[in-house]
Design an enzyme around this catalytic site. Structure first.
Site, short mmCIF file in Angstrom:
data_model
loop_
_atom_site.label_atom_id
_atom_site.label_comp_id
_atom_site.label_asym_id
_atom_site.label_seq_id
_atom_site.Cartn_x
_atom_site.Cartn_y
_atom_site.Cartn_z
N SER A 10 104.08 58.18 21.00
CA SER A 10 104.95 59.54 21.17
C SER A 10 106.04 59.30 22.09
O SER A 10 105.77 59.12 23.31
CB SER A 10 104.28 60.59 21.46
OG SER A 10 105.12 61.63 21.89
N HIS A 35 106.29 57.90 16.68
CA HIS A 35 106.02 59.28 16.73
C HIS A 35 106.97 59.96 17.44
O HIS A 35 107.40 59.74 18.59
CB HIS A 35 104.81 59.85 17.08
CG HIS A 35 104.39 61.12 17.01
ND1 HIS A 35 103.79 61.69 15.81
CD2 HIS A 35 104.32 62.28 17.63
CE1 HIS A 35 103.50 62.80 15.80
NE2 HIS A 35 103.91 63.59 16.98
N ASP A 37 108.68 63.72 18.38
CA ASP A 37 108.43 65.17 18.63
C ASP A 37 109.43 66.00 18.73
O ASP A 37 110.32 65.75 19.53
CB ASP A 37 107.43 65.30 19.76
CG ASP A 37 105.78 64.85 19.75
OD1 ASP A 37 105.31 65.46 18.86
OD2 ASP A 37 105.51 64.11 20.53
N MET A 39 111.11 69.63 19.29
CA MET A 39 110.82 70.89 19.69
C MET A 39 111.73 71.70 19.73
O MET A 39 112.78 71.20 20.30
CB MET A 39 110.08 70.96 21.04
CG MET A 39 108.73 69.86 20.90
SD MET A 39 107.82 70.06 22.49
CE MET A 39 106.76 68.62 22.25
N HIS A 68 107.73 64.74 13.70
CA HIS A 68 106.90 65.85 13.86
C HIS A 68 107.93 67.11 14.22
O HIS A 68 108.28 67.13 15.28
CB HIS A 68 105.71 65.90 14.87
CG HIS A 68 104.77 67.00 15.05
ND1 HIS A 68 103.98 67.07 16.26
CD2 HIS A 68 104.43 67.95 14.37
CE1 HIS A 68 103.20 68.23 16.33
NE2 HIS A 68 103.65 68.82 15.20
N MET A 70 108.18 70.72 15.27
CA MET A 70 107.65 71.82 15.87
C MET A 70 108.83 72.98 15.89
O MET A 70 109.38 73.10 16.99
CB MET A 70 106.94 71.64 17.13
CG MET A 70 105.60 70.88 17.02
SD MET A 70 105.39 69.80 18.60
CE MET A 70 105.99 68.49 18.54
N MET A 139 96.32 68.92 15.90
CA MET A 139 96.59 69.05 17.00
C MET A 139 95.40 69.30 18.06
O MET A 139 94.68 70.19 17.72
CB MET A 139 97.61 70.21 17.35
CG MET A 139 99.03 69.88 16.61
SD MET A 139 99.77 68.48 17.27
CE MET A 139 100.06 68.89 18.95
N ASP A 177 96.79 64.20 17.40
CA ASP A 177 97.70 64.08 18.86
C ASP A 177 97.44 65.15 19.84
O ASP A 177 97.27 66.49 19.51
CB ASP A 177 99.29 64.64 18.01
CG ASP A 177 100.35 64.67 19.05
OD1 ASP A 177 100.27 64.25 20.13
OD2 ASP A 177 101.42 64.93 18.63
#
Length: 221
Positions: A10, A35, A37, A39, A68, A70, A139, A177
């Site tokens: 990540s 990966h 992330d 957000m 990913h 979010m 998660m 994760d």
């Protein structure tokens, strides 16, 4: 059937002042996926990066970009992240009113689709969605920040996700994760995970350690 264990570092734990260099370093060290992330400060209590950063990182590696999201509501961002160079786009069941439609949108861009489950979210919707999925993400922390401690109750959920994938007969990555490190990685692998997201555990020690860290996470000597 469980696939060989693969590592998706990540970049949330990377040095943000030199992200391109960090992506090249984990590529050279043998990562399987990258990966990313994303957000939004709304669905989770943190803000990270947008599609322009993903696009700027794309020339630095040919490795799979595992993005990913979010983000809520998420539908209006699917195309932008697809265009930026994502290979897999993972969303949460709670990130929009019609998760089936969201997964359809991802597939329509030609990208692989993933579905993420927060620690308190049951797997029940897989009864109706598993045939659309290329990745299931369990998660093992509440999403929003790196460096959190693994929640042991999620091992049971990983086992159940593994069972559902095996029954489906489909080629689906089972990703975990959150709090994945040298101590917890063997537990999640035993439970059935085959794709480990590891931020702090990969990036600790600097670039010279990245290959060693990933080998340890895979259980290699």
């Amino acid at each position: 059937m469980q696939k060989p264990v693969r590592i998706a570092p990540s970049i949330l734990s990377a040095d943000f002042s030199k992200l391109g260099e960090e992506v090249r370093a984990i590529d050279a060290a043998g990562c399987d996926y990258v990966h990313i992330d994303v957000m939004d400060g709304h669905f989770v209590p943190n803000i990270t990066i947008g599609p322009d950063v993903v696009k700027s990182l794309r020339p630095h590696t040919q490795k799979i970009f595992d993005v990913h999201l979010m983000v809520a509501p998420v539908d209006s961002y699917i195309q932008a992240f697809a265009d930026a160079g994502s290979d897999i786009i993972t969303v949460h069941a709670e990130s929009g009113p019609h998760v089936h439609r969201t997964l359809q949108m991802i597939k329509a861009t030609g990208k692989k689709a993933g579905l993420s489950f927060n620690p308190g979210t049951p797997l029940d919707c897989l009864d109706y969605l598993i045939d659309m999925l290329d990745l299931i993400l369990v998660m093992s922390v509440n999403p929003g920040f790196g460096g959190q401690s693994f929640i042991p109750s999620q091992l049971k959920k990983i086992e159940e996700a593994r069972r559902r994938i095996d029954v489906s007969g489909r080629e689906i990555d089972l990703q975990v994760d959150g709090g994945v490190n040298m101590e917890t990685a063997p537990q999640v692998i035993t439970a059935g995970a085959d794709l480990l997201v590891a931020g702090s555990a990969t990036f600790k020690g600097g670039p010279d350690q990245y290959a060693t860290n990933m080998k340890a996470l895979r259980g290699e000597s």
